[in-house]
Design a protein around this motif. Structure first.
Motif, PDB file in Angstrom:
ATOM      1  N   ASP A   2      18.631  50.215 107.987  1.00  0.00           N
ATOM      2  CA  ASP A   2      19.954  50.668 108.401  1.00  0.00           C
ATOM      3  C   ASP A   2      20.858  50.698 107.182  1.00  0.00           C
ATOM      4  O   ASP A   2      21.654  49.802 106.926  1.00  0.00           O
ATOM      5  CB  ASP A   2      20.501  49.714 109.464  1.00  0.00           C
ATOM      6  N   ASP A 345      19.562  60.821 107.385  1.00  0.00           N
ATOM      7  CA  ASP A 345      18.862  61.511 108.467  1.00  0.00           C
ATOM      8  C   ASP A 345      19.831  62.407 109.228  1.00  0.00           C
ATOM      9  O   ASP A 345      20.993  62.059 109.433  1.00  0.00           O
ATOM     10  CB  ASP A 345      18.250  60.477 109.422  1.00  0.00           C
ATOM     11  N   THR A 348      20.826  60.496 112.730  1.00  0.00           N
ATOM     12  CA  THR A 348      21.502  59.198 112.656  1.00  0.00           C
ATOM     13  C   THR A 348      22.540  59.120 111.544  1.00  0.00           C
ATOM     14  O   THR A 348      23.456  58.303 111.595  1.00  0.00           O
ATOM     15  CB  THR A 348      20.474  58.075 112.436  1.00  0.00           C
ATOM     16  N   GLU A 352      17.102  56.134 106.255  1.00  0.00           N
ATOM     17  CA  GLU A 352      16.143  55.241 106.887  1.00  0.00           C
ATOM     18  C   GLU A 352      14.862  55.086 106.092  1.00  0.00           C
ATOM     19  O   GLU A 352      13.974  54.329 106.458  1.00  0.00           O
ATOM     20  CB  GLU A 352      15.839  55.744 108.302  1.00  0.00           C
ATOM     21  N   THR A 353      14.746  55.829 105.000  1.00  0.00           N
ATOM     22  CA  THR A 353      13.563  55.717 104.150  1.00  0.00           C
ATOM     23  C   THR A 353      13.982  55.845 102.698  1.00  0.00           C
ATOM     24  O   THR A 353      14.920  56.569 102.381  1.00  0.00           O
ATOM     25  CB  THR A 353      12.531  56.810 104.484  1.00  0.00           C
TER      26      THR A 353
END
Length: 394
Positions: A2, A345, A348, A352-353
């Motif tokens: 997050d 993303d 969202t 997240e990566t």
């Protein structure tokens, strides 16, 4: 993970003259420079013509550069309305912006006035809550207005923002074509451009004498790190615009004082600079700092003016960090929102990566130049909007 955005002011200053940097400022960029420089020699495109066709194919894979495909989409009525005006009626754009800002200021002031009138009544809590909600709505709307103003500034130099990276990475590789480097550099004067080029060297390892092969060699960089470089470069552009205008004003005031026989050796305080007219600079008239004259000092005809670099070196690191800090909360929010939209993303808005992105030095340069220009335009926008709609102090 997050995570959306993590940056700090010292990283903005990595490309300032060494005389004003501490060891901590130097080390903040060493990791990225090592990462980029060690991967610069991995792979090469064999034929330049093939390379250009390949890059165009990569960039066109759901990665359209246009005013309709910006990373951050407006959420408020004012933002959506100005987005349509920006696309369809440029001549009306600044008139529409002025009306939206006046309406937002009136809505917020009206809610606050009602809250103050009801302080002694049973409805005090209700009106206080209404005022809080209205202020939050206006905050979102004014940030959208500021974003549209920044997009308008980019449209004036015929450059579209890089779309969301998730739409531009094809087979694990990110390439941006056309680069638009000249257009992005043209908004700065020579002294500022020199410092931006030093910034490019500091954060991505770019060199002015790099050849075509080096510029298009495959380079690896983690997504989080690229996001941090982008956000820091926005703040660096914001800082350079602020400090270069202050420098220009101090020179102008010093010349005026010298013409009157007044000696003025110390830098003027910020309050005196505002009184000299920086708050009255019209947004539409200052599209860049290129028009700022740099000539001979009237107090010393044979001596050149104090250069911007030397002027900046006169400040201690703590003062530089303070000057690099955005003046308003809305600017802080916009930097974070735009960076998250670009690198996060699509659903969202979070990163997240921390995937390793394959790209090139040329594309990294394009991204950094865009970020610096974004910061410069954001400073202009902040000054313009704050004169109509009072922004929150950061």
């Amino acid at each position: 993970m997050d995570y959306c955005l993590s940056y700090n002011i010292p990283f903005v200053l990595v490309s300032l003259p060494s005389a004003v940097k501490k060891n901590t400022l130097k080390s903040s960029s060493q990791g990225l420079r090592r990462l980029v420089s060690t991967n610069n020699k991995l792979h090469f495109f064999g034929d330049r013509r093939f390379k250009r066709r390949a890059l165009i194919a990569v960039a066109s894979a759901d990665c359209e550069f246009s005013s309709l495909n910006t990373p951050l989409e407006p959420k408020s009525f004012a933002g959506k309305f100005l987005s349509r005006v920006l696309q369809n009626d440029l001549d009306y754009f600044h008139v529409a912006v002025g009306k939206q800002l006046e309406q937002l200021a009136a809505d917020r002031d009206e809610a606050v006035a009602r809250m103050n009138l009801s302080l002694a009544s049973d409805e005090a809590a209700l009106h206080r809550r209404i005022a809080e909600l209205r202020e939050h709505e206006c905050e979102i709307a004014v940030e959208d207005v500021m974003y549209m103003l920044v997009l308008h500034k980019f449209s004036e130099i015929r450059v579209h923002l890089v779309p969301r990276l998730s739409r531009c990475i094809y087979n694990g590789r990110l390439e941006i074509w056309p680069s638009k480097d000249w257009e992005l550099e043209s908004i700065h004067n020579f002294e500022v451009l020199e410092m931006i080029r030093e910034h490019l060297t500091a954060v991505i390892g770019w060199r002015a004498d790099s050849n075509v092969t080096d510029n298009w060699a495959t380079t690896q960089i983690p997504r989080l790190q690229l996001c941090g470089v982008y956000a820091a470069s926005i703040l660096y552009g914001y800082f350079l615009k602020s400090i270069s205008l202050r420098h220009h004003l101090e020179l102008s005031v010093a010349e005026a004082n010298c013409d009157l026989g007044i000696t003025c050796r110390n830098p003027l305080p910020q309050s005196e600079l505002w009184s000299c007219g920086i708050k009255n600079i019209a947004f539409g008239r200052i599209s860049n700092t290129q028009s700022i004259p740099v000539g001979q000092d009237s107090c010393s005809r044979g001596k050149k003016r104090e250069k911007l670099r030397r002027y900046i070196m006169g400040f201690d690191p703590e003062t530089l960090q303070m000057r690099a800090k955005p003046k308003t909360q809305e600017v802080v929010n916009l930097v974070e929102k735009h960076s998250c939209a670009l690198f996060g993303d699509e659903k969202t808005g979070l990163i997240e990566t921390n995937e390793v992105i394959l790209t090139s030095l040329s594309s990294l340069k394009r991204i950094v130049l865009e970020a610096v220009a974004f910061g410069s335009f954001l400073w202009d926008t902040e000054e313009y909007v704050d004169a109509v709609y009072k922004l929150k102090e950061n």
